[in-house]
Write a protein that holds these residues in place. Structure first.
Motif, PDB file in Angstrom:
ATOM      1  N   THR A  41       0.874  -1.158   0.000  1.00  0.00           N
ATOM      2  CA  THR A  41       0.000   0.000   0.000  1.00  0.00           C
ATOM      3  C   THR A  41       0.914   1.211   0.000  1.00  0.00           C
ATOM      4  N   ILE A  42       0.714   2.100  -0.958  1.00  0.00           N
ATOM      5  CA  ILE A  42       1.585   3.257  -1.127  1.00  0.00           C
ATOM      6  C   ILE A  42       0.712   4.505  -1.157  1.00  0.00           C
ATOM      7  N   PHE A  43       1.133   5.518  -0.401  1.00  0.00           N
ATOM      8  CA  PHE A  43       0.431   6.786  -0.378  1.00  0.00           C
ATOM      9  C   PHE A  43       1.260   7.845  -1.087  1.00  0.00           C
ATOM     10  N   VAL A  44       0.604   8.640  -1.890  1.00  0.00           N
ATOM     11  CA  VAL A  44       1.194   9.848  -2.460  1.00  0.00           C
ATOM     12  C   VAL A  44       0.485  10.987  -1.753  1.00  0.00           C
ATOM     13  N   ASP A  45       1.244  11.880  -1.187  1.00  0.00           N
ATOM     14  CA  ASP A  45       0.709  12.888  -0.278  1.00  0.00           C
ATOM     15  C   ASP A  45       0.092  12.148   0.909  1.00  0.00           C
ATOM     16  N   LYS A  46      -0.951  12.633   1.461  1.00  0.00           N
ATOM     17  CA  LYS A  46      -1.461  11.996   2.677  1.00  0.00           C
ATOM     18  C   LYS A  46      -2.643  11.070   2.433  1.00  0.00           C
ATOM     19  N   THR A  47      -3.383  11.273   1.350  1.00  0.00           N
ATOM     20  CA  THR A  47      -4.622  10.522   1.184  1.00  0.00           C
ATOM     21  C   THR A  47      -4.750   9.796  -0.146  1.00  0.00           C
ATOM     22  N   ASP A  48      -3.836   9.996  -1.061  1.00  0.00           N
ATOM     23  CA  ASP A  48      -3.911   9.365  -2.383  1.00  0.00           C
ATOM     24  C   ASP A  48      -3.294   7.964  -2.278  1.00  0.00           C
ATOM     25  N   MET A  49      -4.150   6.952  -2.060  1.00  0.00           N
ATOM     26  CA  MET A  49      -3.685   5.599  -1.756  1.00  0.00           C
ATOM     27  C   MET A  49      -3.723   4.713  -2.994  1.00  0.00           C
ATOM     28  N   TYR A  50      -2.675   3.896  -3.126  1.00  0.00           N
ATOM     29  CA  TYR A  50      -2.578   2.903  -4.192  1.00  0.00           C
ATOM     30  C   TYR A  50      -2.247   1.562  -3.562  1.00  0.00           C
ATOM     31  N   PHE A  51      -2.874   0.523  -4.078  1.00  0.00           N
ATOM     32  CA  PHE A  51      -2.608  -0.820  -3.579  1.00  0.00           C
ATOM     33  C   PHE A  51      -2.208  -1.714  -4.733  1.00  0.00           C
ATOM     34  N   GLY A  52      -1.108  -2.410  -4.550  1.00  0.00           N
ATOM     35  CA  GLY A  52      -0.694  -3.425  -5.508  1.00  0.00           C
ATOM     36  C   GLY A  52       0.481  -2.998  -6.360  1.00  0.00           C
ATOM     37  N   ASN A  53       1.316  -3.955  -6.634  1.00  0.00           N
ATOM     38  CA  ASN A  53       2.495  -3.753  -7.456  1.00  0.00           C
ATOM     39  C   ASN A  53       2.131  -3.263  -8.851  1.00  0.00           C
ATOM     40  N   ASP A  54       0.968  -3.648  -9.336  1.00  0.00           N
ATOM     41  CA  ASP A  54       0.545  -3.251 -10.672  1.00  0.00           C
ATOM     42  C   ASP A  54       0.142  -1.782 -10.746  1.00  0.00           C
ATOM     43  N   ARG A  55       0.104  -1.092  -9.622  1.00  0.00           N
ATOM     44  CA  ARG A  55      -0.263   0.331  -9.592  1.00  0.00           C
ATOM     45  C   ARG A  55       0.939   1.260  -9.698  1.00  0.00           C
ATOM     46  N   LEU A  56       2.130   0.706  -9.814  1.00  0.00           N
ATOM     47  CA  LEU A  56       3.326   1.551  -9.869  1.00  0.00           C
ATOM     48  C   LEU A  56       3.291   2.576 -11.007  1.00  0.00           C
ATOM     49  N   PRO A  57       2.785   2.239 -12.210  1.00  0.00           N
ATOM     50  CA  PRO A  57       2.689   3.282 -13.240  1.00  0.00           C
ATOM     51  C   PRO A  57       1.754   4.434 -12.827  1.00  0.00           C
ATOM     52  N   LEU A  58       0.692   4.121 -12.105  1.00  0.00           N
ATOM     53  CA  LEU A  58      -0.209   5.176 -11.633  1.00  0.00           C
ATOM     54  C   LEU A  58       0.467   6.040 -10.568  1.00  0.00           C
ATOM     55  N   ILE A  59       1.268   5.417  -9.728  1.00  0.00           N
ATOM     56  CA  ILE A  59       2.005   6.155  -8.703  1.00  0.00           C
ATOM     57  C   ILE A  59       3.012   7.092  -9.359  1.00  0.00           C
ATOM     58  N   ARG A  60       3.706   6.588 -10.356  1.00  0.00           N
ATOM     59  CA  ARG A  60       4.665   7.418 -11.088  1.00  0.00           C
ATOM     60  C   ARG A  60       3.948   8.632 -11.691  1.00  0.00           C
ATOM     61  N   ALA A  61       2.793   8.399 -12.309  1.00  0.00           N
ATOM     62  CA  ALA A  61       2.034   9.499 -12.913  1.00  0.00           C
ATOM     63  C   ALA A  61       1.591  10.507 -11.851  1.00  0.00           C
ATOM     64  N   ALA A  62       1.156  10.023 -10.693  1.00  0.00           N
ATOM     65  CA  ALA A  62       0.736  10.926  -9.616  1.00  0.00           C
ATOM     66  C   ALA A  62       1.911  11.762  -9.123  1.00  0.00           C
ATOM     67  N   LEU A  63       3.070  11.150  -9.005  1.00  0.00           N
ATOM     68  CA  LEU A  63       4.260  11.889  -8.575  1.00  0.00           C
ATOM     69  C   LEU A  63       4.679  12.920  -9.612  1.00  0.00           C
ATOM     70  N   GLU A  64       4.551  12.563 -10.884  1.00  0.00           N
ATOM     71  CA  GLU A  64       4.888  13.526 -11.940  1.00  0.00           C
ATOM     72  C   GLU A  64       3.919  14.705 -11.948  1.00  0.00           C
ATOM     73  N   ARG A  65       2.626  14.426 -11.728  1.00  0.00           N
ATOM     74  CA  ARG A  65       1.642  15.509 -11.634  1.00  0.00           C
ATOM     75  C   ARG A  65       1.956  16.420 -10.439  1.00  0.00           C
ATOM     76  N   ARG A  66       2.386  15.808  -9.370  1.00  0.00           N
ATOM     77  CA  ARG A  66       2.705  16.570  -8.153  1.00  0.00           C
ATOM     78  C   ARG A  66       3.874  17.514  -8.398  1.00  0.00           C
ATOM     79  N   LYS A  67       4.858  17.067  -9.185  1.00  0.00           N
ATOM     80  CA  LYS A  67       6.020  17.897  -9.503  1.00  0.00           C
ATOM     81  C   LYS A  67       5.637  19.104 -10.348  1.00  0.00           C
ATOM     82  N   ALA A  68       4.666  18.888 -11.247  1.00  0.00           N
ATOM     83  CA  ALA A  68       4.301  19.943 -12.222  1.00  0.00           C
ATOM     84  C   ALA A  68       3.610  21.128 -11.594  1.00  0.00           C
TER      85      ALA A  68
END
Length: 96
Positions: free
Chosen positions: A69-96
């Protein structure tokens, strides 16, 4: 640490190994050059067990229900190894 974490995830998710077994953990430690005696002593240490329990309790309180289970910021939760591309996209959006 990242190589150990990656090796554990690959053993469990990729190779269907039981990572609760000392033999599996010992093989991973050996492959990565980790001192097995120090490793097994550490995972028996009460302070480390308490930290793991506290982390687990925090994830459950935040709505997590498994690993990874991986959180981006405090509440944006992702579950599962298959969600890593979504996590990457969320982190990239956060940078922008």
């Amino acid at each position: 640490m990242l190589s150990f974490t990656r090796a554990i995830f690959e053993a469990y998710w990729g190779d269907d190994k039981d990572i609760s077994q000392d033999s599996v953990l010992g093989e991973i430690c050996g492959r990565l050059g980790i001192d097995q005696t120090k490793f097994f002593d550490a995972i028996k240490d009460q302070a480390i067990k308490d930290a793991l329990k506290a982390n687990t309790d925090e994830v459950i309180a935040r709505g997590g229900f498994g690993s990874p289970t991986i959180f981006v910021d405090k509440t944006d939760m992702y579950f599962g190894n298959d969600r890593l591309p979504l996590i990457r996209a969320a982190l990239e959006r956060r940078k922008a």
